[in-house]
Motif scaffolding. Structure first.
Motif, PDB file in Angstrom:
ATOM      1  N   LEU A 187      45.615  37.280  41.011  1.00 24.53           N
ATOM      2  CA  LEU A 187      44.635  38.365  41.006  1.00 24.53           C
ATOM      3  C   LEU A 187      43.207  37.827  41.022  1.00 24.53           C
ATOM      4  O   LEU A 187      42.342  38.365  41.717  1.00 24.53           O
ATOM      5  N   VAL A 188      42.958  36.773  40.251  1.00 23.55           N
ATOM      6  CA  VAL A 188      41.618  36.180  40.231  1.00 23.55           C
ATOM      7  C   VAL A 188      41.274  35.633  41.609  1.00 23.55           C
ATOM      8  O   VAL A 188      40.157  35.816  42.117  1.00 23.55           O
ATOM      9  N   ASN A 189      42.234  34.963  42.229  1.00 24.68           N
ATOM     10  CA  ASN A 189      41.994  34.406  43.566  1.00 24.68           C
ATOM     11  C   ASN A 189      41.714  35.501  44.586  1.00 24.68           C
ATOM     12  O   ASN A 189      40.927  35.324  45.518  1.00 24.68           O
ATOM     13  N   ALA A 190      42.361  36.662  44.399  1.00 29.91           N
ATOM     14  CA  ALA A 190      42.160  37.795  45.314  1.00 29.91           C
ATOM     15  C   ALA A 190      40.928  38.621  44.958  1.00 29.91           C
ATOM     16  O   ALA A 190      40.617  39.606  45.632  1.00 29.91           O
ATOM     17  N   ARG A 191      40.228  38.231  43.886  1.00 31.71           N
ATOM     18  CA  ARG A 191      39.034  38.939  43.419  1.00 31.71           C
ATOM     19  C   ARG A 191      39.334  40.399  43.129  1.00 31.71           C
ATOM     20  O   ARG A 191      38.547  41.313  43.449  1.00 31.71           O
ATOM     21  N   ALA A 192      40.476  40.616  42.517  1.00 33.93           N
ATOM     22  CA  ALA A 192      40.863  41.969  42.135  1.00 33.93           C
ATOM     23  C   ALA A 192      40.031  42.435  40.948  1.00 33.93           C
ATOM     24  O   ALA A 192      39.413  41.636  40.244  1.00 33.93           O
ATOM     25  N   ALA A 193      40.051  43.752  40.708  1.00 32.93           N
ATOM     26  CA  ALA A 193      39.285  44.331  39.593  1.00 32.93           C
ATOM     27  C   ALA A 193      40.046  44.116  38.294  1.00 32.93           C
ATOM     28  O   ALA A 193      40.494  45.061  37.636  1.00 32.93           O
TER      29      ALA A 193
END
Length: 691
Positions: free
Chosen positions: A486-492
């Motif tokens: 999720l961090v790599n995908a820049r998710a909220a």
């Protein structure tokens, strides 16, 4: 390298300290700390003018160093007195115990030697002579500052300056304490006040310019510095270094280059200048020219570690050139640990592991407790000879002192025992480590009833308030792997519940479960507080992924009627793998393991909540099973994307992380028979095989 000087100063051997300091400065003329201690030695030897000139040279090299400005304040106070030498001062107080000045200057000298208690004692004697004198505030404030009470030091100095507003020394000390505590705007204003009174004070001009630049105003800082730069005799290499860094900060590369290069040629080799030059060379695509400049410096100063580190930074990691530079550094300065560390990293990158083993042993011989080298040695032994790794770590444990180092070694020992097939011993090692870490861990939350009389699930309605996802995984689930995706995908993603300043809503404290069950929390207020906290957490709307530390079905008392549009996203593995993973590798929640049996029983109870929730479809939920894909970043990203409705998530470089392979728990069927017996029923309910 400063120890001989400091030792001589502590013993009062002023001539010896002066000789040692002069020799070090001759060897390292660009070393601001060496100049600082030379100034201290000169001060104690009665050479006040020389001491002031020397500390000014140090500040010219490092104008942003708060300690140097504090030292200068001390020199200024002491150098304005007639009783210069320590012996003369002592004699003065013997002849006339009421000599205020003698006591104050002796206190200053004690302070410069680091003798805080003696400085305090002498200042108290001075206070008996003239208790209202504002100059007492300097030593009082510095004692408070050195004892870690910076705010009190500021209060003392501010009070003294109210009584003596034109005292330059007190103003200098006040600004220096502000600077040391990071109060840049207050420090800037204080030093500007001094500059108004002493416009020709070059060192203060440099400092003000530096402070303005550090607050993101490089153009204004260059205006402050302009008078110094226009005056060639006072435009020191330190001033050119500062001006070059300010031009670089302002994006003016062409103006920065000659100034930074001139400072380097003039002998400035501190980290601030070298860092600026590295940035300049990289941005201008002039790495070869930079390498030549640094090679010229190394020819003159071959033992300067900062030069070698900068030289290495101009080569690509893992390149043949980086290995060659590392070899030269280690050959030139064989007793420099950083050189050996750089060589070790370069050898491993080059795949030359046997030679890296030799360097590892050199590091351990030089520093037996070297963490990097010992970690590498243990890992290499685990790969080649696990039982030898066990013996090596056990030898380290015999010499270990302190709980932190023992905990680290017990973790290593458990891993070595695991690879050696000594599963019962591994469990014992990890259990002992857990006991050592218990005071630093969170207590296990009390678990409410898995089945309750819940209020009706409200209609989801529209998504006007957002559709939040609650992400949760029990200890050992591998939840951190999905967080990495999720961090790599820049998710909220909101991960602040695991940080130093977690939110204060009802989903954070463990006690919420008991308070909900006791009717002490209004379910509607709980959700309202959660919503209200989102903007401060960086989430203006409700379409967020909130990573929870814990889950308990008791939360459904609030979520079913108040947040029906929410969704629980759970990361899951075989519960027996989860217990083993938690025991061996820990968990992001930092929950304590009082004993393996207690942890197993608690995990079984926590996972029963998940089983009930899924069986009864008590709340919208999706389970992501990562069994067999724990170390495959691509498959982890695909599994999470599918759970999020078919999203295409980029593959992170290292989402797999550390940990055991799926099914590793079976090697511990006997060693963990009791806890596994408690976990097997819920494992079966969640779809895992009994054996």
């Amino acid at each position: 390298m400063y120890d001989p000087i400091l030792d001589a100063l502590r013993r009062g051997a002023v001539a010896e300290a002066l000789t040692a300091a002069e020799a070090l400065v001759a060897e390292r003329p660009d070393d601001a700390q060496a100049l600082r201690w030379l100034s201290t030695a000169q001060m104690q030897g009665g050479q006040h003018d020389a001491a002031l000139a020397t500390i000014d040279r140090a500040i010219a090299l490092a104008p942003e160093n708060a300690d140097l400005h504090l030292a200068r304040a001390g020199v200024l106070v002491g150098s304005r007195r007639n009783e210069d030498a320590q012996a003369a001062l002592s004699q003065a107080t013997v002849l006339d115990p009421n000599q205020f000045t003698a006591y104050v200057v002796q206190a200053q000298l004690a302070l410069s030697r680091g003798e805080i208690a003696e400085a305090e004692r002498l200042n108290r004697l001075a206070a008996r002579v003239d208790p209202e004198h504002p100059r007492l505030a300097f030593v009082d404030a510095m004692v408070l500052f050195h004892n870690g009470n910076g705010e009190a030091a500021l209060t003392v100095l501010a009070g003294a300056i109210q009584r003596s507003p034109d005292d330059i020394q007190l103003l200098h000390a006040l600004g220096s304490v502000y600077l040391a505590r990071g109060h840049l705007a207050f420090a800037e204003q204080t030093f500007r006040n001094i500059l108004d009174k002493l416009p020709a004070a070059t060192d203060i001009t440099l400092l003000v310019a530096s402070l303005v630049g550090r607050q993101g105003r490089p153009e204004e800082a260059l205006e402050v510095l302009a008078p110094v730069m226009a005056d060639a005799p006072v435009s020191s290499v330190g001033a050119r270094s500062l001006a070059g860094r300010l031009h670089l900060q302002a994006g003016q590369l062409e103006e920065a280059a000659p100034l930074l290069q001139s400072a380097l040629a003039g002998g400035v080799q501190d980290r601030a200048l070298l860092s600026a030059l590295l940035e300049l060379w990289h941005r201008q695509g002039r790495r070869p020219e930079g390498a030549q400049a640094l090679e010229a410096c190394l020819a003159v100063s071959p033992k300067n570690p900062d030069l070698w580190l900068a030289r290495l930074a101009l080569e690509d990691v893992g390149s043949v050139e980086a290995l060659e530079v590392s070899r030269r550094w280690a050959e030139t300065v064989p007793d420099e640990l950083r050189a050996l560390e750089a060589l070790l990293a370069a050898l491993d990158h080059a795949g030359q592991h046997e030679e890296a083993d030799v360097v590892t042993e050199q590091l351990i011989a030089a520093m037996p407790g070297h963490s990097l080298a010992q970690t590498r040695k243990v890992n290499r032994l685990i790969e080649k000879d696990p039982r030898a790794a066990v013996a090596h770590v056990e030898s380290l444990l015999v010499r270990a002192s302190g709980g932190e180092s023992r905990a680290l070694l017990l973790g290593w020992l458990g891993m070595a025992q695991d690879r050696a097939g000594l599963t019962a011993d591994a469990v014992a090692s990890w259990g002992e480590r857990a006991a050592l870490l218990q005071t630093q861990s969170l207590p296990l939350p009390l678990v409410g009833p898995a089945e309750q009389a819940w209020p009706a699930l409200a209609e989801s309605g529209d998504a006007g308030n957002g559709r939040p996802l609650f992400l949760w995984g029990a200890p050992g689930s591998g939840i951190e792997r999905m967080v990495a995706v999720l961090v790599n995908a820049r998710a909220a993603l909101l991960s602040d519940r695991f940080g130093a300043t977690p939110p204060k809503d009802g989903l954070q404290p463990f006690a919420t479960v008991q308070r909900l069950l006791a009717g002490q929390v209004d379910p509607a207020q709980l959700v309202q507080d959660w919503r209200a906290s989102l903007p401060a957490r960086g989430a203006p709307g409700g379409n967020v992924i909130d990573w929870l530390v814990w889950w308990d079905n008791t939360l459904l008392q609030a979520l079913r009627p108040q947040l029906p549009q929410g969704h629980l996203l759970v990361v899951l593995r075989d519960p027996r793998d989860m217990l083993l993973e938690w025991l061996a590798w820990g968990a992001p929640s930092m929950m304590a393991i009082p004993s393996v049996d207690v942890a197993g029983a608690w995990l079984a109870a926590a996972l029963e909540h998940l089983a009930v929730l899924l069986e009864q479809q008590a709340y919208p939920a999706t389970v992501i099973r990562i069994d067999g894909i724990e170390h495959d970043s691509r498959r982890l990203a695909a599994a999470l994307g599918e759970a999020l409705g078919g999203a295409q998530l980029p593959t992170p470089p290292q989402a797999g992380g550390s940990g055991f392979e799926s099914g590793h728990w079976r090697h511990y069927a006997q060693a963990l028979a009791g806890p596994f017996a408690a976990l097997t029923p819920v494992a079966v309910r969640l779809g895992y095989p009994e054996t």
